[in-house]
Design a protein around this motif. Structure first.
Motif, PDB file in Angstrom:
ATOM      1  N   THR A 365       1.135  -1.554  -0.216  1.00  0.00           N
ATOM      2  CA  THR A 365       0.071   0.109  -0.010  1.00  0.00           C
ATOM      3  C   THR A 365       0.387   1.371  -0.228  1.00  0.00           C
ATOM      4  O   THR A 365       0.854   2.417  -0.498  1.00  0.00           O
ATOM      5  CB  THR A 365      -0.967   0.217   1.001  1.00  0.00           C
ATOM      6  N   GLU A 366       1.929   1.352   0.723  1.00  0.00           N
ATOM      7  CA  GLU A 366       2.844   2.408   0.666  1.00  0.00           C
ATOM      8  C   GLU A 366       3.849   1.999  -0.565  1.00  0.00           C
ATOM      9  O   GLU A 366       3.635   3.602  -1.301  1.00  0.00           O
ATOM     10  CB  GLU A 366       3.696   1.945   1.791  1.00  0.00           C
ATOM     11  N   HIS A 367       4.580   0.968  -0.759  1.00  0.00           N
ATOM     12  CA  HIS A 367       5.260   1.770  -2.342  1.00  0.00           C
ATOM     13  C   HIS A 367       4.962  -0.047  -2.905  1.00  0.00           C
ATOM     14  O   HIS A 367       5.083  -1.089  -2.049  1.00  0.00           O
ATOM     15  CB  HIS A 367       6.377   1.855  -2.024  1.00  0.00           C
ATOM     16  N   ARG A 368       5.143  -0.548  -3.955  1.00  0.00           N
ATOM     17  CA  ARG A 368       4.858  -1.611  -4.591  1.00  0.00           C
ATOM     18  C   ARG A 368       6.069  -1.946  -4.951  1.00  0.00           C
ATOM     19  O   ARG A 368       7.279  -1.414  -5.781  1.00  0.00           O
ATOM     20  CB  ARG A 368       4.132  -2.146  -5.940  1.00  0.00           C
ATOM     21  N   THR A 369       6.784  -3.033  -4.836  1.00  0.00           N
ATOM     22  CA  THR A 369       8.076  -3.872  -5.561  1.00  0.00           C
ATOM     23  C   THR A 369       7.647  -4.640  -5.760  1.00  0.00           C
ATOM     24  O   THR A 369       6.515  -5.849  -5.174  1.00  0.00           O
ATOM     25  CB  THR A 369       9.118  -3.795  -4.376  1.00  0.00           C
ATOM     26  N   PRO A 370       8.362  -5.430  -6.680  1.00  0.00           N
ATOM     27  CA  PRO A 370       8.092  -6.979  -7.269  1.00  0.00           C
ATOM     28  C   PRO A 370       8.738  -8.448  -5.705  1.00  0.00           C
ATOM     29  O   PRO A 370       7.872  -9.107  -5.761  1.00  0.00           O
ATOM     30  CB  PRO A 370       9.410  -7.238  -8.319  1.00  0.00           C
ATOM     31  N   ASP A 371      10.034  -7.972  -5.160  1.00  0.00           N
ATOM     32  CA  ASP A 371       9.483  -8.424  -4.254  1.00  0.00           C
ATOM     33  C   ASP A 371       8.986  -8.398  -3.084  1.00  0.00           C
ATOM     34  O   ASP A 371       8.842  -9.705  -2.247  1.00  0.00           O
ATOM     35  CB  ASP A 371      11.376  -7.080  -3.558  1.00  0.00           C
ATOM     36  N   ILE A 372       8.645  -8.036  -2.484  1.00  0.00           N
ATOM     37  CA  ILE A 372       6.834  -7.710  -1.674  1.00  0.00           C
ATOM     38  C   ILE A 372       5.999  -8.315  -2.167  1.00  0.00           C
ATOM     39  O   ILE A 372       5.512  -9.668  -1.461  1.00  0.00           O
ATOM     40  CB  ILE A 372       6.970  -6.079  -0.832  1.00  0.00           C
ATOM     41  N   LEU A 373       5.652  -8.386  -3.570  1.00  0.00           N
ATOM     42  CA  LEU A 373       4.719  -9.070  -4.120  1.00  0.00           C
ATOM     43  C   LEU A 373       4.922 -10.373  -4.322  1.00  0.00           C
ATOM     44  O   LEU A 373       4.072 -11.040  -3.750  1.00  0.00           O
ATOM     45  CB  LEU A 373       4.007  -8.127  -5.775  1.00  0.00           C
ATOM     46  N   ALA A 374       6.064 -10.789  -4.837  1.00  0.00           N
ATOM     47  CA  ALA A 374       6.615 -12.088  -4.420  1.00  0.00           C
ATOM     48  C   ALA A 374       6.432 -12.569  -3.322  1.00  0.00           C
ATOM     49  O   ALA A 374       5.585 -13.715  -3.448  1.00  0.00           O
ATOM     50  CB  ALA A 374       7.608 -12.454  -5.216  1.00  0.00           C
ATOM     51  N   LYS A 375       6.890 -11.825  -2.307  1.00  0.00           N
ATOM     52  CA  LYS A 375       6.950 -12.492  -0.745  1.00  0.00           C
ATOM     53  C   LYS A 375       5.111 -12.944  -0.141  1.00  0.00           C
ATOM     54  O   LYS A 375       4.564 -13.324   0.112  1.00  0.00           O
ATOM     55  CB  LYS A 375       7.597 -11.646   0.000  1.00  0.00           C
ATOM     56  N   VAL A 376       4.270 -11.930  -0.500  1.00  0.00           N
ATOM     57  CA  VAL A 376       2.918 -12.129  -0.290  1.00  0.00           C
ATOM     58  C   VAL A 376       2.560 -12.893  -0.851  1.00  0.00           C
ATOM     59  O   VAL A 376       1.870 -14.116  -0.197  1.00  0.00           O
ATOM     60  CB  VAL A 376       2.235 -10.890  -0.427  1.00  0.00           C
ATOM     61  N   LYS A 377       2.990 -12.884  -1.845  1.00  0.00           N
ATOM     62  CA  LYS A 377       2.039 -14.372  -2.642  1.00  0.00           C
ATOM     63  C   LYS A 377       2.279 -15.699  -2.216  1.00  0.00           C
ATOM     64  O   LYS A 377       1.396 -16.958  -1.575  1.00  0.00           O
ATOM     65  CB  LYS A 377       2.064 -14.650  -4.339  1.00  0.00           C
ATOM     66  N   ALA A 378       3.423 -16.037  -2.359  1.00  0.00           N
ATOM     67  CA  ALA A 378       4.640 -17.234  -1.641  1.00  0.00           C
ATOM     68  C   ALA A 378       3.197 -17.334  -0.256  1.00  0.00           C
ATOM     69  O   ALA A 378       3.191 -18.420   0.004  1.00  0.00           O
ATOM     70  CB  ALA A 378       5.780 -17.092  -1.456  1.00  0.00           C
ATOM     71  N   ALA A 379       3.275 -16.580   0.402  1.00  0.00           N
ATOM     72  CA  ALA A 379       2.327 -16.297   1.600  1.00  0.00           C
ATOM     73  C   ALA A 379       1.565 -16.939   1.811  1.00  0.00           C
ATOM     74  O   ALA A 379       1.181 -18.067   2.828  1.00  0.00           O
ATOM     75  CB  ALA A 379       2.743 -15.320   3.022  1.00  0.00           C
ATOM     76  N   GLU A 380       0.574 -16.462   1.226  1.00  0.00           N
ATOM     77  CA  GLU A 380      -0.740 -16.765   1.098  1.00  0.00           C
ATOM     78  C   GLU A 380      -0.930 -17.881   0.514  1.00  0.00           C
ATOM     79  O   GLU A 380      -1.354 -18.751   1.265  1.00  0.00           O
ATOM     80  CB  GLU A 380      -1.391 -15.382   0.213  1.00  0.00           C
ATOM     81  N   LYS A 381       0.089 -18.375  -0.316  1.00  0.00           N
ATOM     82  CA  LYS A 381       0.318 -20.088  -1.068  1.00  0.00           C
ATOM     83  C   LYS A 381       0.291 -20.916   0.167  1.00  0.00           C
ATOM     84  O   LYS A 381       0.432 -21.779   0.742  1.00  0.00           O
ATOM     85  CB  LYS A 381       0.558 -20.267  -2.048  1.00  0.00           C
ATOM     86  N   ALA A 382       1.488 -20.210   1.727  1.00  0.00           N
ATOM     87  CA  ALA A 382       1.409 -20.979   2.403  1.00  0.00           C
ATOM     88  C   ALA A 382       0.763 -21.415   3.157  1.00  0.00           C
ATOM     89  O   ALA A 382       0.716 -22.601   4.087  1.00  0.00           O
ATOM     90  CB  ALA A 382       3.471 -20.380   3.213  1.00  0.00           C
ATOM     91  N   LYS A 383      -0.238 -20.699   3.442  1.00  0.00           N
ATOM     92  CA  LYS A 383      -1.077 -19.821   4.555  1.00  0.00           C
ATOM     93  C   LYS A 383      -2.231 -20.798   4.413  1.00  0.00           C
ATOM     94  O   LYS A 383      -2.557 -22.206   4.878  1.00  0.00           O
ATOM     95  CB  LYS A 383      -1.516 -18.448   4.512  1.00  0.00           C
ATOM     96  N   ILE A 384      -2.247 -21.062   2.821  1.00  0.00           N
ATOM     97  CA  ILE A 384      -3.939 -22.059   2.524  1.00  0.00           C
ATOM     98  C   ILE A 384      -3.425 -23.470   2.878  1.00  0.00           C
ATOM     99  O   ILE A 384      -3.526 -24.693   3.111  1.00  0.00           O
ATOM    100  CB  ILE A 384      -3.446 -21.728   0.752  1.00  0.00           C
ATOM    101  N   LYS A 385      -1.897 -23.865   2.380  1.00  0.00           N
ATOM    102  CA  LYS A 385      -1.297 -26.069   2.978  1.00  0.00           C
ATOM    103  C   LYS A 385      -1.628 -25.318   4.272  1.00  0.00           C
ATOM    104  O   LYS A 385      -1.504 -26.534   4.425  1.00  0.00           O
ATOM    105  CB  LYS A 385      -0.319 -25.285   2.583  1.00  0.00           C
TER     106      LYS A 385
END
Length: 586
Positions: A365-385
């Motif tokens: 929300t503050e500033h979009r970066t590819p690194d954080i975008l990749a981390k949030v997607k990986a974390a969401e996937k890990a949370k589902i599992k």
């Protein structure tokens, strides 16, 4: 990769999702920073969000990379218009039209800018060009014809053409003023004498003509160095004003400056130790830097050192402090984003994926970066599992299986589906849950879903014969008789010890009978046409191996029985018999 991101950005732009479009174009620019089209597209997205300053930055970059591209100048014109710089906007659109005179967007943009300029003029009380307006006077020609100074000019077609041009476009007056005759015309129309140093009234007509020509020539040159009758009086020499002396800094300002210098020195020592992986020393120096001067960069660096030391609670505390202090200091949003991102990483290390995802999203929300975008997607996937794994419970799974059996006996098919669904969640690797749910779905005539469940059961246990049988039943219900026979063949291959042989044969027989009934009463022409429309039957007939077997069977029908001992060949021959290709003798 950059082209793929560009395509995604264009798609988002077309859907008016300009924020996503900007993100995609920004990622593409990181991969291909010399692509002028990417800056142009991002400029258009910023302009759509009315962020004209950012749009102008990208437009300037576009024209810098490719100055001969009309669209880049058009982007600049739009951005300048948005910032309110109408003159610069007009210049940009003019440049675009020089490069591409047929550019419709540039034409439209230029028209809009001209209208805005006229509107500003009206607001300021200016109804038009006061000089240009005189050439729009309907009595202009009559006034010029009545004046002896200007009447002779009306016989010159070129001069008349220039007057008409000025009446249409007063902005061309600067170029037209190179003609000295216009001064006389303006004097007549304004009712004043613009003839500098005109001769006396007693001069003759010829003298006036010659004097007018000379003065007109002087008006063209207008040289400051031309001789005058009297030199101008000497100007007194002005003494240069002394430059103001800098005001001495007060003690407080000097103390702050010194503290910042000392803090930067501590930060430098901290970074040196951080690179050497001496995290305790780095923490000490960063902490001292923060004590000396309040800059949240020191706190984010401190949190990084604690993160590397695996002090995740300390890292989180420093990040929270950096965000709180940063809000009060109106710190750069990128620094706040970094603090949120590091806090998310610390929570992820602690296994708190919900908090990790929350902080990653705050960082974006503050500033979009590819690194954080990749981390949030990986974390969401890990949370589902993780959520699925946490739900696994063998005891609860057995309770759900028994409940499903009770619902089945009571013919409560929806209740059975619900119970077996719980079983698949509590024991996701147990094939029985999927197979039993498939049986209940067949009762509800939900055949495609039943087939999906059978495939899941087979994926977990390829020798689970019940799943093959239920899949065959679902295909039979869908009148997919050939596929039903194929699945029965698969069931035979995985039926250890032939425990389910009778059920498999019974299902095959039902499928074959259904095919026989489907072609009952057909003529030979109808049968031939149906066979030719069936791609599976045609595939069998064009198989060289099957062609050889069928050719052999013509001369030796008993050989066909020998070939049918092969399960694969038997299934194909049964399909040919059911389709009416092979007719058995009575």
């Amino acid at each position: 990769m950059a082209d793929a991101l560009k395509a995604e950005g264009n798609k988002a732009f077309a859907a008016k999702d300009f924020t996503t479009a900007i993100d995609k174009f920004s990622q593409a620019i990181e991969l291909d920073p010399t692509n002028h089209v990417l800056y142009s597209n991002r400029s258009g997205a910023y302009a759509s969000l009315k962020q004209y300053e950012k749009a102008l930055e990208d437009a300037n970059k576009t024209t810098e990379i490719k100055p001969d591209w009309a669209k880049g100048w058009g982007r600049k014109g739009t951005a300048e218009h948005g910032t309110g710089n109408l003159v610069a906007a007009k210049d940009a659109f003019d440049e675009a039209l020089k490069l591409d005179p047929a550019n419709a967007q540039a034409k439209s943009g230029l028209d809009a800018v001209n209208r805005a300029i006229e509107a500003e003029a009206r607001e300021d009380g200016v109804t038009g060009d006061p000089l240009g307006g005189m050439f729009s006077d309907p009595n202009m020609i009559q006034k010029l014809a009545q004046n002896p100074k200007t009447s002779k000019y009306l016989a010159d077609p070129l001069f008349m053409q220039n007057l008409q041009q000025l009446s249409k476009n007063p902005a061309d007056m600067g170029a037209a003023m190179q003609d000295p005759r216009l001064l006389e015309v303006m004097g007549v129309l304004l009712g004043i004498d613009l003839q500098m140093g005109a001769p006396g009234a007693g001069a003759g007509a010829g003298d006036r003509s010659q004097s007018g020509a000379r003065e007109a020539e002087e008006d063209v040159t207008m040289s400051d160095s031309r001789p005058t009758s009297r030199p101008p009086p000497p100007q007194p020499k002005r003494e240069p004003e002394p430059e103001p002396e800098p005001e001495p800094e007060d003690e407080e300002a000097m103390a702050k400056k010194k503290a910042k210098e000392e803090a930067e020195a501590e930060k430098k020592l901290g970074t040196e130790n951080y690179k050497k992986r001496k995290f305790d020393e780095a923490i000490e120096h960063y902490s001292k830097a923060w004590e000396l001067h309040k800059d949240i960069t020191y706190l984010t660096n401190l949190s990084a050192a604690k993160f590397e030391k695996a002090d995740y609670d300390g890292c989180i505390a420093d990040c929270k402090r950096a965000i709180t202090e940063g809000r009060e200091m109106l710190a750069d949003f990128k620094l706040l984003a970094k603090a949120y991102g590091r806090m998310g990483s610390a929570y992820e290390k602690k296994g708190d994926l919900a908090q990790a995802i929350d902080n990653y999203q705050r960082s974006l929300t503050e500033h979009r970066t590819p690194d954080i975008l990749a981390k949030v997607k990986a974390a969401e996937k890990a949370k589902i599992k993780a959520d699925k794994d946490a739900y696994v419970d063998p005891q609860k799974a057995e309770e759900a299986r028994l409940l499903g059996a009770e619902k089945w006996k009571a013919a409560d098919w929806p209740g059975a589906v619900e119970a077996y669904t719980e079983l698949t969640k509590r024991a996701p690797e147990d094939p029985r849950g999927y197979s039993n749910r498939a049986a209940a779905l067949i009762k509800l005539l939900s055949f495609p879903s039943a087939i999906d469940d059978c495939d899941e059961a087979i994926r977990r246990d390829p020798n689970f014969t019940k799943a093959y049988l239920r899949k065959a039943q679902a295909l039979f219900g869908m009148k997919e008789y050939n596929r039903c026979i194929d699945v029965c063949e698969e069931a035979t291959q995985h039926d250890e010890g032939g425990k389910n042989a009778r059920e498999i044969e019974e299902q095959q027989r039902k499928a074959l009978e259904a095919q026989y009934e489907g072609r009952a009463g057909e003529t030979e022409e109808e049968t031939s046409a149906r066979i030719q429309r069936d791609p599976e039957i045609m595939s069998i007939l064009t198989d060289p191996v099957m062609q050889s077997i069928l050719q052999q069977a013509k001369g030796d029908p008993a050989a066909l029985q020998d070939h049918m001992k092969n399960p694969g060949v038997r299934g194909k021959i049964q399909k040919l018999i059911a389709a009416g290709v092979i007719r058995m003798g009575r």
